[in-house]
Scaffold this motif. Structure first.
Motif, short mmCIF file in Angstrom:
data_model
loop_
_atom_site.label_atom_id
_atom_site.label_comp_id
_atom_site.label_asym_id
_atom_site.label_seq_id
_atom_site.Cartn_x
_atom_site.Cartn_y
_atom_site.Cartn_z
N GLY A 23 -19.03 32.38 3.68
CA GLY A 23 -19.77 32.16 2.43
C GLY A 23 -19.04 32.61 1.19
N VAL A 24 -17.76 32.97 1.34
CA VAL A 24 -16.98 33.41 0.19
C VAL A 24 -16.68 32.22 -0.71
CG1 VAL A 24 -14.84 34.51 -0.57
CG2 VAL A 24 -15.94 35.25 1.54
N PRO A 25 -17.07 32.26 -1.99
CA PRO A 25 -16.78 31.14 -2.89
C PRO A 25 -15.31 31.13 -3.28
CG PRO A 25 -17.82 32.90 -4.13
CD PRO A 25 -17.81 33.34 -2.68
N MET A 26 -14.82 29.95 -3.59
CA MET A 26 -13.45 29.82 -4.07
C MET A 26 -13.41 30.07 -5.58
SD MET A 26 -11.56 29.14 -1.34
CE MET A 26 -12.54 30.46 -0.59
N GLY A 27 -12.21 29.91 -6.18
CA GLY A 27 -12.05 30.21 -7.60
C GLY A 27 -11.54 29.04 -8.41
N GLY A 28 -10.76 29.34 -9.43
CA GLY A 28 -10.36 28.35 -10.41
C GLY A 28 -9.46 27.26 -9.88
N SER A 29 -8.60 27.55 -8.91
CA SER A 29 -7.72 26.52 -8.38
C SER A 29 -8.54 25.41 -7.74
CB SER A 29 -6.75 27.12 -7.35
OG SER A 29 -5.97 26.11 -6.76
N HIS A 30 -9.52 25.78 -6.94
CA HIS A 30 -10.40 24.78 -6.33
C HIS A 30 -11.25 24.07 -7.38
CE1 HIS A 30 -9.35 26.65 -2.49
NE2 HIS A 30 -9.96 25.66 -1.88
N GLY A 31 -11.80 24.85 -8.30
CA GLY A 31 -12.70 24.27 -9.30
C GLY A 31 -12.02 23.24 -10.18
N ILE A 32 -10.84 23.59 -10.69
CA ILE A 32 -10.09 22.63 -11.51
C ILE A 32 -9.60 21.48 -10.65
CG2 ILE A 32 -8.01 22.32 -12.92
CD1 ILE A 32 -8.35 25.24 -13.83
N GLY A 33 -9.23 21.78 -9.42
CA GLY A 33 -8.77 20.73 -8.51
C GLY A 33 -9.81 19.65 -8.27
N HIS A 34 -11.07 20.05 -8.21
CA HIS A 34 -12.14 19.05 -8.01
C HIS A 34 -12.11 17.99 -9.10
CE1 HIS A 34 -14.69 22.12 -5.55
NE2 HIS A 34 -13.79 21.51 -4.81
N GLN A 35 -11.79 18.38 -10.30
CA GLN A 35 -11.80 17.43 -11.42
C GLN A 35 -10.47 16.68 -11.55
OE1 GLN A 35 -14.62 16.63 -12.79
NE2 GLN A 35 -15.52 18.20 -11.49
N LEU A 36 -9.43 17.20 -10.94
CA LEU A 36 -8.17 16.45 -10.90
C LEU A 36 -8.25 15.30 -9.90
CD1 LEU A 36 -5.51 19.31 -11.05
CD2 LEU A 36 -5.87 17.52 -12.75
N GLY A 37 -9.11 15.44 -8.90
CA GLY A 37 -9.28 14.39 -7.90
C GLY A 37 -9.59 13.03 -8.51
N PRO A 38 -10.61 12.93 -9.37
CA PRO A 38 -10.93 11.63 -9.99
C PRO A 38 -9.80 11.07 -10.85
CG PRO A 38 -12.80 13.13 -10.17
CD PRO A 38 -11.65 13.94 -9.65
N LEU A 39 -8.82 11.90 -11.20
CA LEU A 39 -7.67 11.41 -11.97
C LEU A 39 -6.57 10.90 -11.05
CD1 LEU A 39 -7.41 14.11 -14.78
CD2 LEU A 39 -8.61 11.92 -14.82
N GLY A 40 -6.87 10.85 -9.74
CA GLY A 40 -5.93 10.29 -8.78
C GLY A 40 -5.03 11.30 -8.11
N VAL A 41 -5.35 12.58 -8.22
CA VAL A 41 -4.51 13.63 -7.62
C VAL A 41 -5.10 14.02 -6.27
CG1 VAL A 41 -3.44 15.87 -7.98
CG2 VAL A 41 -4.03 14.45 -9.96
N GLY A 42 -4.27 14.04 -5.24
CA GLY A 42 -4.73 14.41 -3.91
C GLY A 42 -5.16 15.85 -3.84
N HIS A 43 -6.10 16.16 -2.93
CA HIS A 43 -6.63 17.52 -2.81
C HIS A 43 -5.52 18.53 -2.57
CE1 HIS A 43 -11.11 16.46 -1.84
NE2 HIS A 43 -10.79 16.34 -3.10
N GLY A 44 -4.59 18.20 -1.69
CA GLY A 44 -3.51 19.12 -1.43
C GLY A 44 -2.63 19.33 -2.65
N GLU A 45 -2.38 18.25 -3.37
CA GLU A 45 -1.54 18.34 -4.56
C GLU A 45 -2.19 19.19 -5.64
OE1 GLU A 45 0.91 14.13 -4.37
OE2 GLU A 45 -1.08 14.15 -5.28
N THR A 46 -3.52 19.14 -5.75
CA THR A 46 -4.19 19.96 -6.76
C THR A 46 -3.93 21.44 -6.50
OG1 THR A 46 -6.34 20.17 -5.63
CG2 THR A 46 -6.02 18.22 -7.01
N SER A 47 -3.93 21.83 -5.24
CA SER A 47 -3.67 23.23 -4.91
C SER A 47 -2.22 23.60 -5.19
CB SER A 47 -4.00 23.50 -3.44
OG SER A 47 -5.39 23.44 -3.21
N CYS A 48 -1.30 22.69 -4.91
CA CYS A 48 0.12 22.95 -5.19
C CYS A 48 0.34 23.23 -6.67
CB CYS A 48 0.97 21.75 -4.77
SG CYS A 48 1.01 21.45 -2.99
N ILE A 49 -0.37 22.50 -7.51
CA ILE A 49 -0.18 22.62 -8.96
C ILE A 49 -0.96 23.79 -9.54
CG2 ILE A 49 -0.56 21.45 -11.18
CD1 ILE A 49 -0.17 18.79 -9.52
#
Length: 416
Positions: free
Chosen positions: A272-298
């Motif tokens: 139940g541990v929530p994630m932080g900013g990398s995941h949160g910002i990554g969610h919004q990079l997805g609709p811009l065409g960025v893969g989930h793994g790539e969002t974490s890399c960046i």
């Protein structure tokens, strides 16, 4: 019951779902459990477009034979509802009593939503709306059709009872969740994963690393000894073996260890541990065409740096847990030292960023086609994600998000 030579056990004991299978080729495992565990005779396969053209898919079809009643080639990115409705109707028409997915990402999420829809007799767009988390429809029936996932990435979605799917009428990606939703069996075959493109395999491996790192750095009360154990073991299995895989692509042993690392990471997430900013910002990079793994890399390195520079001593102490694990692994320490990092001075952002660079993964928004002109709208959308608020340094203002994004714009003016 396990087949001969197979290791068949629960992923998260004492929970009995999902089970994992290792030790025998995936076609053999799938055929065995369809017959002996689920007593199914009408299998519906959802396979990625790319894998459908390979010998691996041919081998699966041969193993299942005349039990296959239907096949779907691919589900589009972000799991459009229209695709799911087509599959739901096809499954209903053909009377399928089991589902196998061969691939990852949208296929995994899609199967979850499909089984929930079938259980609740939903076959329209408006009907799917009633199944979302937002709808809060009471007393939804649990999925009944057994699902076997055969993943080809390290993203770990097959271990969660949560799925995302997009209503194209408004481009909203809605969440679906039911405690009984998800895979019954996950077949892990490192030989299959050799055919996964390097960009997908390695970047989704960093996605799993992101789970571990943000989990270890969380200030949430749910974080503690139990979750730390999973996240720590996940990091130890994932990072050294990803570096080995990069150099020796065909080696299967490190790939299996990476798969085990994903399970350890998901044990922590299931606490139940929530994630932080990398995941949160990554969610919004997805609709811009960025893969989930790539969002974490960046995004993971700049989030770590932002938190370290703006956080208190407790935040810095939590990051030290990540550093202790990574410097403690010889394969990782050798890479860090070769790049000029010193254990006494390198922060977590430096260390994680160096690993990602060594894997050849993208480090900037420019690398994935996101331009500076898009940052303002991106920051606005990011503030809607709940995990920005659970970042160790809560991101509640647009200027904070922009400061993080500014580090990785990649147009020559970035600081990272």
């Amino acid at each position: 019951m396990a087949a001969q030579g197979e290791d068949y056990r629960p992923a998260f004991p004492p929970k009995t779902k999902p089970h994992i299978s290792t030790g025998i080729p995936f076609p053999e495992a799938a055929a065995h459990h369809i017959t002996s565990t689920y007593h199914a005779s009408k299998v519906y396969i959802i396979v990625s477009n790319s894998i459908s053209k390979t010998e691996n898919f041919t081998l699966l079809k041969k193993a299942l034979g005349d039990k296959i009643v239907g096949t779907r080639l691919g589900i589009k990115p972000h799991t459009p509802w229209d695709d799911l409705l087509e599959i739901i109707k096809d499954i209903q028409t053909k009377g399928a009593d089991s589902i196998i997915t061969l691939g990852a990402g949208s296929l995994t999420d899609g199967a979850k939503v499909i089984t929930l829809a079938l259980a609740n007799n939903v076959s329209t767009l408006d009907g799917l709306s009633t199944l979302t988390k937002e709808a809060q429809t009471p007393d939804l029936k649990a999925p009944q059709i057994p699902v076997i996932n055969i993943p080809t990435s390290l993203s770990g979605g097959e271990y969660q009872s949560l799925a995302g799917a997009t209503d194209k009428r408004n481009d909203h990606k809605a969440g679906f969740q039911h405690p009984e939703m998800g895979a019954d069996l996950i077949i892990l075959d490192p030989a299959l994963s050799v055919t996964t493109p390097a960009q997908i395999w390695l970047s989704t491996g960093i996605r799993a690393v992101d789970h571990c790192v943000e989990g270890l750095c969380s200030l949430d009360p749910k974080a503690g000894e139990q979750s730390d154990k999973g996240f720590t073991e996940g990091l130890k299995l994932l990072v050294p073996n990803l570096l080995i895989t990069k150099k020796n692509w065909d080696a299967e042993e490190p790939r299996l260890k990476e798969m085990m690392g994903v399970i350890e990471a998901m044990k922590g997430v299931q606490s139940g541990v929530p994630m932080g900013g990398s995941h949160g910002i990554g969610h919004q990079l997805g609709p811009l065409g960025v893969g989930h793994g790539e969002t974490s890399c960046i995004m993971l390195p700049p989030i770590l740096k932002y938190n370290y520079s703006h956080g208190d001593e407790k935040v810095k102490k939590l990051q030290q847990k990540v550093l202790d694990v990574l410097w403690g692994e010889k394969a990782v320490a050798d890479v860090l030292t070769s790049k000029g990092l010193k254990k006494e001075t390198a922060d977590a952002g430096d260390v994680v960023g160096t690993v990602i660079s060594e894997l050849g993964m993208p480090r900037t928004l420019k690398d994935v086609g996101v331009e500076r002109s898009q940052l303002d709208a991106l920051a606005e959308n990011c503030l809607k994600d709940p995990w920005l608020k659970t970042n160790p340094v809560p991101l509640t203002e647009k200027k904070q998000v922009l400061e993080v994004l500014e580090m990785v714009v990649g147009d020559g003016k970035s600081s990272l």
